[in-house]
Design a protein around this motif. Sequence first.
Motif, PDB file in Angstrom:
ATOM      1  N   LEU A  24      39.159  27.791  43.634  1.00 43.42           N
ATOM      2  CA  LEU A  24      38.687  29.095  44.095  1.00 43.42           C
ATOM      3  C   LEU A  24      39.661  29.759  45.067  1.00 43.42           C
ATOM      4  CD1 LEU A  24      34.850  28.504  44.558  1.00 43.42           C
ATOM      5  CD2 LEU A  24      36.038  29.627  42.649  1.00 43.42           C
ATOM      6  N   PRO A  27      41.695  32.085  42.217  1.00 47.34           N
ATOM      7  CA  PRO A  27      40.874  32.195  41.007  1.00 47.34           C
ATOM      8  C   PRO A  27      41.612  32.790  39.810  1.00 47.34           C
ATOM      9  CG  PRO A  27      40.188  33.797  42.663  1.00 47.34           C
ATOM     10  CD  PRO A  27      41.194  32.887  43.316  1.00 47.34           C
ATOM     11  N   GLY A  43      34.061  36.709  42.548  1.00 50.01           N
ATOM     12  CA  GLY A  43      34.092  35.261  42.426  1.00 50.01           C
ATOM     13  C   GLY A  43      34.162  34.819  40.981  1.00 50.01           C
ATOM     14  N   ILE A  73      31.121  28.161  50.266  1.00 47.88           N
ATOM     15  CA  ILE A  73      31.262  29.159  49.212  1.00 47.88           C
ATOM     16  C   ILE A  73      30.073  30.108  49.297  1.00 47.88           C
ATOM     17  CG2 ILE A  73      32.616  27.707  47.645  1.00 47.88           C
ATOM     18  CD1 ILE A  73      30.072  27.218  46.008  1.00 47.88           C
ATOM     19  N   LYS A  85      32.681  32.444  45.314  1.00 48.45           N
ATOM     20  CA  LYS A  85      34.001  32.540  45.927  1.00 48.45           C
ATOM     21  C   LYS A  85      33.959  31.813  47.267  1.00 48.45           C
ATOM     22  CE  LYS A  85      33.662  37.136  47.968  1.00 48.45           C
ATOM     23  NZ  LYS A  85      34.315  38.441  48.002  1.00 48.45           N
ATOM     24  N   ARG A  86      35.144  31.492  47.756  1.00 50.30           N
ATOM     25  CA  ARG A  86      35.275  30.753  49.012  1.00 50.30           C
ATOM     26  C   ARG A  86      34.819  31.606  50.190  1.00 50.30           C
ATOM     27  NH1 ARG A  86      39.872  26.801  49.427  1.00 50.30           N
ATOM     28  NH2 ARG A  86      40.358  27.885  51.358  1.00 50.30           N
TER      29      ARG A  86
END
Length: 102
Positions: A24, A27, A43, A73, A85-86
């Motif tokens: 991630l 990505p 994400g 996340i 997503k992080r």
Amino acid sequence: MEEDFAFVANALAHEKRLKILEWLKDPVGNFPPQVDGDLIKDGVCSGFIADKLEVSAPTASAHLALLRDAGLITPKRIKKWTFYKRNEEEIQAVAKRISNEL
């Protein structure tokens, strides 16, 4: 506070969850284009993560739930899909705490 940190440490204590965080981080470089959702802004679809992990959707969901519950996340629902997503702010806070305590 210590229980929270232990929970985060547990979330990081699995190779597949570490791989998810690593993937991630980039990505676009690690996942194919998506029909719905922008890889950067929204994400990565949980289905793509499951495929890359080579695990079933429920297994991937369990890993993602631990990372989400640890705050590492963030999820976003688009249509019937969940994208992840992080959470860079939380990841940096965890890294700083580890650096300070070890």
